[in-house]
Scaffold this active site. Structure first.
Site, PDB file in Angstrom:
ATOM      1  N   LYS A 198       0.815  -1.219   0.000  1.00  0.00           N
ATOM      2  CA  LYS A 198       0.000   0.000   0.000  1.00  0.00           C
ATOM      3  C   LYS A 198       0.847   1.267   0.000  1.00  0.00           C
ATOM      4  O   LYS A 198       0.423   2.303  -0.484  1.00  0.00           O
ATOM      5  CB  LYS A 198      -0.903   0.011   1.228  1.00  0.00           C
ATOM      6  CG  LYS A 198      -2.185  -0.729   1.002  1.00  0.00           C
ATOM      7  CD  LYS A 198      -3.186  -0.356   2.076  1.00  0.00           C
ATOM      8  CE  LYS A 198      -4.277  -1.390   2.133  1.00  0.00           C
ATOM      9  NZ  LYS A 198      -4.784  -1.587   3.476  1.00  0.00           N
ATOM     10  N   ARG A 199       2.030   1.164   0.573  1.00  0.00           N
ATOM     11  CA  ARG A 199       2.904   2.325   0.623  1.00  0.00           C
ATOM     12  C   ARG A 199       3.177   2.893  -0.772  1.00  0.00           C
ATOM     13  O   ARG A 199       3.489   4.062  -0.940  1.00  0.00           O
ATOM     14  CB  ARG A 199       4.254   1.937   1.236  1.00  0.00           C
ATOM     15  CG  ARG A 199       4.353   2.076   2.720  1.00  0.00           C
ATOM     16  CD  ARG A 199       5.764   1.778   3.183  1.00  0.00           C
ATOM     17  NE  ARG A 199       6.275   0.531   2.625  1.00  0.00           N
ATOM     18  CZ  ARG A 199       7.271   0.452   1.752  1.00  0.00           C
ATOM     19  NH1 ARG A 199       7.857   1.538   1.328  1.00  0.00           N
ATOM     20  NH2 ARG A 199       7.680  -0.718   1.310  1.00  0.00           N
TER      21      ARG A 199
END
Ligand code: GLU
Length: 473
Positions: free
Chosen positions: A241-242
């Site tokens: 997700k980063r």
């Protein structure tokens, strides 16, 4: 030749991420390439972590990507009777056994093995335990893995892989709560469903020898395996997700077309010469698992953006319009209910001016609902002395255009007359009119913009602008 049957078997513990979608795509393409069958199976035996919203998100993502399945979705939770039957059979044949070892005992064995520098593994204590146990004593069922020999397979992606049986222990196939485990269910399912080729993430490579032994215990031949390397973010770390969006539906929300994402994903770890753009038919024609890269691939958002721009311009407008409709819906605009231009006309005018469908919908909302005021910088720059008079004269000439001639060329021509009459360039006519039409000084050609706004609404907006800018002056 045996008919090819592949499957995609996600665990519904979260949304479908791009790694899963790529695995699904490769399995789907291989089935389609071979004229085979593609199965969708939901691996929901982990009841605590599996959720209905995750199942819905997976199905929605697959549909959006046009990865249609021929069979399924099958649900493992609906097959518990079958798993039980196979486990009982394996126990009867001595190929699996009940293990009553307590957690304390297993912990102790593990500690001792560690102290001796050995790899922790089950020591086979209950393999030949024939002692009586009370019916309420908890137990798990373990598969009796062969002690000696080698398990080998020719992976379609990674080539020949071998494991020593002495490295594998008797893994659990049924937990103490009676539920079967992934390594067991996957084999029973792939066997029952006649799966010939398993394409999946390479995080499963270590499970494969265990599963092959299980196939052999069932008297079955294992399928062909192809393990696909993972996807890394642009910085070389595992994609997460980063790195921004990872879920398929997030890409939809961000305004990408499914065709762009599919084309992007197929090239992420697979190649066909140096071709970058593939129609779905080309992907199907050319796809073979042998051309999948052995090493991990890195996600490159710029390339996805580039492909998206390409497909926005080149796909049939009706298809892009379909996606635009969804995005307008997200902005609260139901194009079946509100008056506005034909969506294909919006696509025609905006496919080169915007990079995503989300941006296109935001730009196009002014053609479906009232404009929300005027951009102050635009007003400052373009509304000067004389602008109101230009707007008034524009209104007059535009009102003289009959409904059936409300077309960009006719409108442009009429407005050129206004510019000439006021002895100014077209910018001094077009920009105040753009502000009137859209609230901003940027839009397609003024004739195109007015076609999008529509004749009656154009008159209303010019009148409103005259009122607003006269008040200002
Ligand atoms: N359900 C497994 C997962 O989502 C996939 C199993 C498989 O493809 O064999 O990782």
């Amino acid at each position: 030749m045996e008919k090819v049957k592949t499957r995609f078997a996600p665990s519904p513990t979260g949304y479908l991420h791009v790694g899963g979608a790529r695995t699904a795509l490769f399995s789907w393409l291989y089935a389609r390439h071979c004229g085979g069958t593609f199965v969708l199976r939901i691996e929901d035996t982990d009841r605590e972590r599996s959720t209905q919203p995750a199942i819905d998100a997976i199905l929605e993502s697959m549909e959006w990507l046009h990865l249609n399945w021929d069979e399924g979705p099958y649900y493992q939770t609906k097959r518990f009777d079958r798993y039980k039957e196979v486990i009982d059979q394996l126990i009867k044949e001595g190929k699996a056994y009940k293990c009553y070892c307590s957690k304390e005992r297993l912990d102790q064995v593990r500690e001792e093995q560690k102290a001796k520098g050995l790899k922790p593994r089950y020591d086979g204590h209950c393999r030949d335990d024939h002692s009586e146990h009370s019916p309420d004593e908890p137990y798990v069922v373990r598969f009796r893995n062969p002690d000696t020999g080698v398990v080998a397979f020719d992976d379609m992606v990674k080539g020949h892989i071998e494991f020593q049986n002495s490295e594998l222990d008797d893994f659990i196939i049924q937990r103490s709560d009676g539920t079967p485990t992934y390594n067991f269910c996957v084999v029973v399912d792939d066997y029952d469903m006649g799966i010939t080729h398993v394409i999946r993430g390479d995080d499963h490579v270590n499970n494969t020898p265990r599963q092959i032994n299980l196939y052999h215990a069932l008297g079955a031949k294992e399928p062909v395996f192809g393990h696909v390397a993972m996807i890394l973010g642009d910085d070389g770390n595992k994609l997460s997700k980063r790195h921004g969006a990872v879920s398929v539906m997030q890409y939809r929300e961000d305004g990408y077309l499914p065709e762009a994402l599919v084309n992007y994903l197929v090239r992420l770890g697979w190649s066909h010469g140096d071709q970058e753009i593939f129609t779905v038919q080309e992907m199907i024609d050319y796809f073979t698992p042998e051309q999948i890269n052995k090493s991990a691939s890195s996600f490159n958002t710029k390339k996805l953006e580039w492909l998206n721009a390409h497909y926005m311009k080149t796909l049939p407008r009706a298809e892009v319009a379909q996606e635009l409709k969804w995005h307008l819906g997200r902005l609260g605009i139901d194009t079946d209910k509100v008056a506005g231009p034909n969506l294909e006309l919006v696509v025609k005018n905006y496919c080169e001016r915007t990079h995503t469908l989300k941006e296109m919908a935001e730009k196009a909302r002014c053609y479906f609902e009232d404009i929300q005021g005027y951009d102050p910088a635009g007003v400052k720059k373009w509304i000067k002395e004389g602008s109101v008079a230009i707007l008034e004269d524009s209104l007059k000439v535009l009102q003289a255009i009959p409904e059936d001639q409300w077309q960009p060329e006719v409108i442009d021509k009429a407005l050129e007359g206004v510019a000439a009459q006021h002895e100014v360039g077209m910018g001094k006519v077009g920009q105040p009119l753009r502000l009137a039409m859209t609230g901003t000084p940027t839009s397609p050609g003024i004739g195109d913009t007015m076609e999008l706004v529509g004749r009656e609404r154009t008159f209303k907006r010019i009148s409103d602008a005259i009122a607003a800018f006269s008040a200002k002056a």
